[in-house]
Motif scaffolding. Sequence first.
Motif, PDB file in Angstrom:
ATOM      1  N   GLY A  14      19.208  24.550  92.028  1.00 19.00           N
ATOM      2  CA  GLY A  14      19.035  25.974  92.296  1.00 19.00           C
ATOM      3  C   GLY A  14      18.197  26.644  91.235  1.00 19.00           C
ATOM      4  N   ASP A  15      18.149  27.967  91.317  1.00 22.72           N
ATOM      5  CA  ASP A  15      17.317  28.741  90.401  1.00 22.72           C
ATOM      6  C   ASP A  15      17.971  30.087  90.101  1.00 22.72           C
ATOM      7  N   ARG A  16      17.767  30.544  88.891  1.00 20.77           N
ATOM      8  CA  ARG A  16      18.188  31.904  88.539  1.00 20.77           C
ATOM      9  C   ARG A  16      17.288  32.894  89.260  1.00 20.77           C
ATOM     10  N   THR A  17      17.883  33.942  89.777  1.00 25.64           N
ATOM     11  CA  THR A  17      17.124  34.896  90.588  1.00 25.64           C
ATOM     12  C   THR A  17      16.560  36.023  89.725  1.00 25.64           C
ATOM     13  N   THR A  18      15.630  35.640  88.838  1.00 30.27           N
ATOM     14  CA  THR A  18      15.013  36.628  87.949  1.00 30.27           C
ATOM     15  C   THR A  18      13.586  36.967  88.358  1.00 30.27           C
ATOM     16  N   ALA A  51      21.992  34.548  86.149  1.00 32.45           N
ATOM     17  CA  ALA A  51      20.845  35.363  85.750  1.00 32.45           C
ATOM     18  C   ALA A  51      21.276  36.572  84.928  1.00 32.45           C
ATOM     19  N   LEU A  52      22.520  36.996  85.100  1.00 32.57           N
ATOM     20  CA  LEU A  52      23.024  38.137  84.336  1.00 32.57           C
ATOM     21  C   LEU A  52      23.200  37.828  82.854  1.00 32.57           C
ATOM     22  N   PHE A 133      25.878  33.984  77.934  1.00 23.77           N
ATOM     23  CA  PHE A 133      24.761  33.078  77.698  1.00 23.77           C
ATOM     24  C   PHE A 133      25.219  31.843  76.939  1.00 23.77           C
ATOM     25  N   LEU A 134      26.043  32.045  75.917  1.00 35.13           N
ATOM     26  CA  LEU A 134      26.555  30.917  75.142  1.00 35.13           C
ATOM     27  C   LEU A 134      27.362  29.974  76.029  1.00 35.13           C
TER      28      LEU A 134
END
Length: 341
Positions: A14-18, A51-52, A133-134
């Motif tokens: 998949g992919d981050r929706t940025t 993505a957040l 993020f971590l």
Amino acid sequence: MPVAPDNRPIILTGDRTTGPLHLGHYAGSLKNRVRLQSTHRQFLLLADTQALTDNAHDPDKIRRNVLEVALDYLAVGIDPALTTICVQSALPALAELTLLYLNFVTVARLERNPTIKDEIQARGFGRDIPAGFLCYPVAQAADITGFKATVVPVGEDQAPLIEQTNEIVRRLNHQIGRDVLLEAKALFAEVGRLPGVDGKAKMSKSQGNAILLSASPNGISNAVRRMYTDPAHLRATDPGKVEGNVVFTYLNAFDEDRFAVAELKAQYRRGGLGDVAVKRRLEDLLQHVLAPIRARREQFGRDPGFVIDLLRRGTRTARERTQATLDELRGALGLSVLPPA
């Protein structure tokens, strides 16, 4: 008539929706996903929650790009009859799995993850690292195990994330005393990460050095024209360097005539071949690759309701699968105190 069980290996990717996807995504993963969907049971995750982790200041951008990335998937040939496309934020079991797994990994281990260390440095977080993020490797472990995927296509720089996923799997299975969760193998693409057109290591829309899958013919021409080559190759008669030359890197990725590319490299190295001629070949090639993708994207884009309905159906299927994994893990850990409603 009963439906035969689907015993194909399960892939999660998949992919981050940025933002919309670009040629780097296409060469590094999308072409492979199209090929694998006929031999594997493939789940494609629109990773809006992840993505957040570094875009919490602009959630609307993430929401908008769920549809944009879905359009890119369909445009390159992802078939919803073969691949389940789903939205991460609508899969609550993944969030609960992440919370469970956080109890089986230490902060020190997360900080040692090479992928996370590199990304933290690249973003200049210092010690102001968003906790989400971590903990990204733990959330990814929840994604992979939630679908019970055993194959995960990634770039080589993402291999430490798969390693950490398998560490969590082994620790939980040891705690339970039997194999409830499955380990996964990384599947590396034949084409490595494409550099940006400016020669920088990473192609990125935010840096203005990417060629989007939706790029117009003029956009493709302009991008190829400003591609980084060999700054010492001032005249066509001068010998030039192929290594680090973005035009040749892209030819390696997209030109199927390997003999012709080898001849161009040899001629460029000894002198007698100008940058304009090499760029003209690459531009013709990219125009040919992207024209049908752009046309299909525009076609699907005219009916966003169809795409949203497709995402609803895929997410419903994914929700059932990930919830089943969570229920199984809860029971194995002895957390199912209350009987089902």
